[in-house]
Write an enzyme that holds these catalytic residues in place. Sequence first.
Site, PDB file in Angstrom:
ATOM      1  CD  GLU A 152      -3.119   0.719   2.174  1.00  0.00           C
ATOM      2  OE1 GLU A 152      -3.979   1.600   2.341  1.00  0.00           O
ATOM      3  OE2 GLU A 152      -3.124  -0.379   2.766  1.00  0.00           O
ATOM      4  CG  ASP A 176       6.700   9.570   1.742  1.00  0.00           C
ATOM      5  OD1 ASP A 176       7.227   9.671   2.880  1.00  0.00           O
ATOM      6  OD2 ASP A 176       5.735   8.812   1.518  1.00  0.00           O
TER       7      ASP A 176
END
Length: 381
Positions: free
Chosen positions: A49, A165
Amino acid sequence: MSGMERQTSTEKLAFVSMLSGELQEVPEHARLGKCRGVTDFEKLSRVGEGTYGIVYKARDIRSDATVALKKMRMEREKDGIPISGLREIDILLNLRHDNIVELREVAVGKSLDSIFLVMDYCEQDLASLLDNMSAPFSEAQVKCIMIQVLKGLRYMHENFIVHRDLKVSNLLMTDKGSVKIADFGLARKYGLPLKPMTPRVVTLWYRAPELLLGTKEQTVAIDMWSVGCIFGELLAHRPLLPGRSDIHQIELIIEMFGTPSEAIWPGFDELPVLENISLKKQPYNNLKHMFSWLTDAGIRLLNFLFMYDPLKRASAEDSLDSSYFKEQPYPCDPELMPTFPQHRLKRKAAPGEKSEERKQKRNSGSFQDFGNTSSAKKKKV
């Protein structure tokens, strides 16, 4: 000119002419950008995910190729594709590099909220490997991984893309030892002059001090701090700065690198969060103590990546030129990297910790609201 798209009784693509009101068929050769249906792909398993979607391993029925299908999150969207998804698609379609995951195409389902990114499939991510390996990566293997990450970042930054990120779970590795940067849900294009951006980016353990202290001017330097955290994690075989909150993260950074100041970081005193907190005095850099076995070149590279002043922090190009990668043990060839088929899709929990809890800790970002703290009562950090 043509108006609303319609399907004829024979399922041929046609448009209603705004001049005559009649259906006009669109020739096959003129249908640019047509997306395939997701039914062209057989889902094999759920593999993870990302920031903005669930990822599946799938088989392209037409070509028999194994791909990754990332279903975009749409549950909160009422007016089309979320802007984050459009940014990710736009950025990935314009990036082509061996060390960046490739977006092959976009596939659609039956409903408007069913959109899939079709990407290269990589057998494992580094977070899974670090959690499950019986023996850590050797230093030669760490160098091999870092060189590939830095090459991908150099290409991104040269094309004015900041990832925002970077972390071990967003670094994928194929069975041929190729490392690829993935998950561009928070990535942005940037330029000069810099435009303000939200500081609420980058997973907490990998977040640069300027973000923690409230800057809104983001540069590629925030990616490079994350690279330092990843490099340290690979060397130490555990997360380098595993903070539990923004304040705790700042404490860990100060304990490791000492207290920043205006003298070493021009503009430091003006950072917004410093109105609400005061930092403890810690004058020592403890990197050498933590990595006592690392060569001087390795320590220099780490320190360069962890410069407090973003303007002085190492770039990807600077890092690739480091003498650390030119000394023994030399970086191993990617094709000689070990493979770990037994560790795919696994997470090893710490004692007394469930696997899912470990995964959430790695991927969570704590966004504490410093603005609710009265400046008259500063918190001591």
